[in-house]
Design a protein around this motif. Sequence first.
Motif: not given
Length: 512
Positions: A284-304
């Motif tokens: 659930s994110g914006r696919r950039s190129t194969p295997g690379r996704y932008f904006k799977v979440s908003e920035p925060g203090l969690g995973w990654g």
Amino acid sequence: MSELSERFVSSDPGDKRQGDKLRCDACPVMCYIAEGRTGACDRYGNFGGRIVRCDPLTILEHHIETDGEVVHFAAAEEPWTGELIDPGRRFVTAIGAGTTYPDYKPAPFIVSQEVEGVDLVTVVTEGIFSYCGVKVKIDTDRHLGPETATVRAEGEAVGHVTTGEYGSQMLSLGGVHHLTGGSKAEGRVTCATLLDLCNRKPVELTIDGGASVIVEAGKAPVIDGKVEHRMRVGCGSATIGMFATQWRGLVDEVVVVDDHITGVVSEHQAGKVLGWADTGIKISGRRSTPGRYFKVSEPGLGWGGTTISDPLSILGPWNPAKGARAGLSLLMVSTTGEQFAYYELDEELRPVEKPFPERLEKSVRLIEENCEPALCTVLFVGGAGGSLRAGVVENPVNLTRSVQGLQTYVTVGGAPVYVWPGGGITLMVDVTRVPENAFGYVPTPALVAPIEFTLRRDDYLRLGGYAGAIRTVDDVLAQGGEYFNERQNRPAPTGNPWPPLQQLRRWPGGRP
């Protein structure tokens, strides 16, 4: 900290005494100081009926470069004590030297010294910097605050969040608008914040709409009360590229969760080259190129550096037509290896968390091993203005041109600096390379920083330097200067080269 003196306005600007108080003219505040007290800056005091610089003049002693062989410097004027210090190569820093203010006079110390056949002059002064600030690099993926958000200390605005860099968040603090363009409280707090940061003390900062962070140069950041231990190895895509071979044959799918670029190994080019089979995964994110996704979440203090606490929240339904099947194994991991989990798809193709398998532990540890320690970096940035330069040469623009032409070597407390291209002398220095407590302040408010200009003696005279003020190192050590109190000899910090003999030999006149 000494008790602050009272300040008075004298009807006679040339009168340096009012009652039993002496006027200090080392900065625009012009304190009148009683015997045994210091001025408002705590840098100058009235002791023995004269104004003196309270901190000792710092002399850096450079180690002998032996290449394994101890060399006795018989030619040195002082006897060798057995220490691996070259007594013939001392560097008079501007720490404790005093200032040129009010700028009609030469710098406090203009020191001549011959080193390996090169006749050098070093002009030493403590500059008063109203136009200054610090750039702070904080190694973390965690979201500190939105770009351009105001950074505060003690509730006062002292800077802003600027563009992030690879694995680090960046702050820009200080500057003339915060120092002098706001309220008195804002200027006072900004000055105190810059001073503590430059002197490598911890400072607590809060970011509007973001986190609280404790910053100390050379130490790990503390973000919302939690010490940050590692900076990320790379973005999610880079992590896939680096470690895809470590996972091949051990797990069916790997997702590296990242605020910037989340990586999926089965779709990524690295996986394709290795012959990775499709798994039917959906991100659930914006696919950039194969295997690379932008904006799977908003920035925060969690995973990654995301807001994610449950990594499964970024997954959509699995597609059996594209390889999804019961029992398919899935590793989800962050870009630092701090968060990781293992899942297998059940009969309804839903990921179910399982105990983390021993076979994957090595790959997670490898990610952690490749993450460098998270540190705070503080760079002092200042503009050496016309008034400071007037204490070096009679025509200040000559100094500017000689610095830009690599004819003059600039240091801050003996530490190498980066001089920005373009007009003026705008310099930047890593405060961890400067001797401790080298920075001061004046309550105008402004920061005081040591600055030294080293060049060949013949070039200095050609630029219009103050020939009559040139003194030898021995004379400086014996006689001191106008505000001289005492001196201290300190070993030069490891890795700070001086003097720049290659530059000054090969490029006479600044010409490569």
